[in-house]
Scaffold this active site. Structure first.
Site, PDB file in Angstrom:
ATOM      1  N   HIS A   1     -20.037 -34.848  40.436  1.00 38.36           N
ATOM      2  CA  HIS A   1     -21.279 -34.212  39.955  1.00 38.36           C
ATOM      3  C   HIS A   1     -22.439 -35.225  40.008  1.00 38.36           C
ATOM      4  CE1 HIS A   1     -23.969 -31.777  37.640  1.00 38.36           C
ATOM      5  NE2 HIS A   1     -23.042 -30.982  37.132  1.00 38.36           N
TER       6      HIS A   1
ATOM      7  N   GLU B   1     -23.596 -32.168  44.884  1.00 37.80           N
ATOM      8  CA  GLU B   1     -22.279 -32.418  44.333  1.00 37.80           C
ATOM      9  C   GLU B   1     -21.186 -32.025  45.322  1.00 37.80           C
ATOM     10  OE1 GLU B   1     -22.298 -30.188  40.650  1.00 37.80           O
ATOM     11  OE2 GLU B   1     -24.481 -30.385  40.570  1.00 37.80           O
TER      12      GLU B   1
END
Length: 332
Positions: free
Chosen positions: A201, A307
């Protein structure tokens, strides 16, 4: 560091040659920092094995970290590179195996073990100096790998009840002079299969979201989470004028870079290994203002999440098998 039973073993390493990267542990044994002789650095918090900082040789930060995020282990860290496992977002109601887990799973809110570091140098140092001394070439090609481990035996009892599988995770953060790589090895140590999702992330630091685009996603199918997971197809680069939360499946495959472009110039290339999806996220003004751990409120102008992950479906891992994945970020 406190030694705990059942922790995963470190991955094999390559003995390094001088000059060496400097690795230190600080903040009450909760953070690991590595600095290359050429000045690049990375800092990892053992809470979630979250990368907090990645700086280039001039000391310029490449990632975005919220000014109001908690760094005391009481809440998932907002910014840097949190690790999502074994579920992305809130668990789907039709997937009982992860139904009780918190959003984005438990990897980012668990205490990891630091398993050690290893250094390596390009074979170029042995082949040709290109007019430089061997020491100069070695320094230019030096990298350091930090290994972190988490296993089912190290989980908090309440978390283990929510996801009762025997597993091992090895997370490696590799700092090079011209790149940062994060890789994960998931091992099924149970007597039955389990399925999971995984995602890096990454919060990138940028100058202005209004002048930022994401390239490499043209013609890619995506799910728009701001419109009830509506299925769409991207045309041209991704630009930002409002909250953006999309799950892309790039047409070029994991080895085709997805790029962050600012004012028409590339800032970063992201290359994936065994990860078919890319999530693009920016909360924009209203959502950013509503998140207590997102600061400052206008911080959305200075960040964008790109991500790398496997999140549109589920990876199924048989007993004794392992799954490996990675991303490499290259500043331009």
């Amino acid at each position: 560091m406190v030694d705990r039973p059942n922790k995963p073993s470190a991955l094999s390493s390559t003995p390094g040659l001088n000059p060496q990267a400097q690795v230190s542990i600080s903040h009450g044994s909760s953070r690991v920092t590595a600095v290359l002789p050429t000045g690049q650095s990375v800092e990892v918090h053992l809470y979630g094995a979250t990368v907090l900082s990645w700086k280039d040789s001039r000391g310029q930060e490449q990632l975005w970290l919220s000014e109001t995020t908690k760094l005391d282990g009481s809440k998932a860290i907002r910014g840097g590179i949190p690790l999502v496992f074994p579920v992305f977002g809130p668990s789907p109601p039709d997937h009982p195996a992860t139904a009780q887990l918190p959003q984005h799973g438990f990897a980012r809110t668990s205490r990891w073990e630091f398993l050690g570091k290893s250094t390596s140098e390009s074979s170029e140092v042995f082949q040709s100096s290109r007019g430089q001394s061997s020491a100069e070439v070695a320094t230019a090609d030096l990298s350091v790998k930090l290994d972190f481990g988490l296993s089912s035996g190290n989980l908090e009892p309440e978390v283990r009840k929510l996801w009762p599988h025997a597993f091992g995770l090895i997370y490696s953060v590799t700092l090079g002079c011209n790149s940062l790589s994060t890789s994960l090895v998931v091992t099924n140590e149970d007597d039955k299969p389990f399925d999971f999702q995984v995602l890096f992330h990454t919060y990138f630091g940028i100058s202005d979201i209004n002048k930022t685009e994401i390239a490499g996603l043209d013609k890619a199918e995506y799910l728009d989470k701001t419109e009830g997971y509506a299925a769409k197809t991207q045309s041209a680069n991704v630009s930002f004028t409002r909250e953006t939360d999309r799950v892309y499946t790039p047409v070029g495959g994991p080895r085709e870079p997805v790029s962050i472009v600012e004012s028409g110039k590339k800032r970063f290339d992201v290359v994936r290994d065994n990860l078919g999806d890319v999530v693009v996220w920016n909360p924009w003004q209203d959502k950013a203002a509503g998140m207590a751990d997102f600061g400052p409120d206008d911080g959305y102008k200075k960040m964008v999440c790109v991500e790398a992950g496997s999140v549109r479906g589920w990876q199924v891992l048989e007993p004794g098998d392992a799954f490996e994945c990675a991303q490499t970020i290259v500043p331009q």
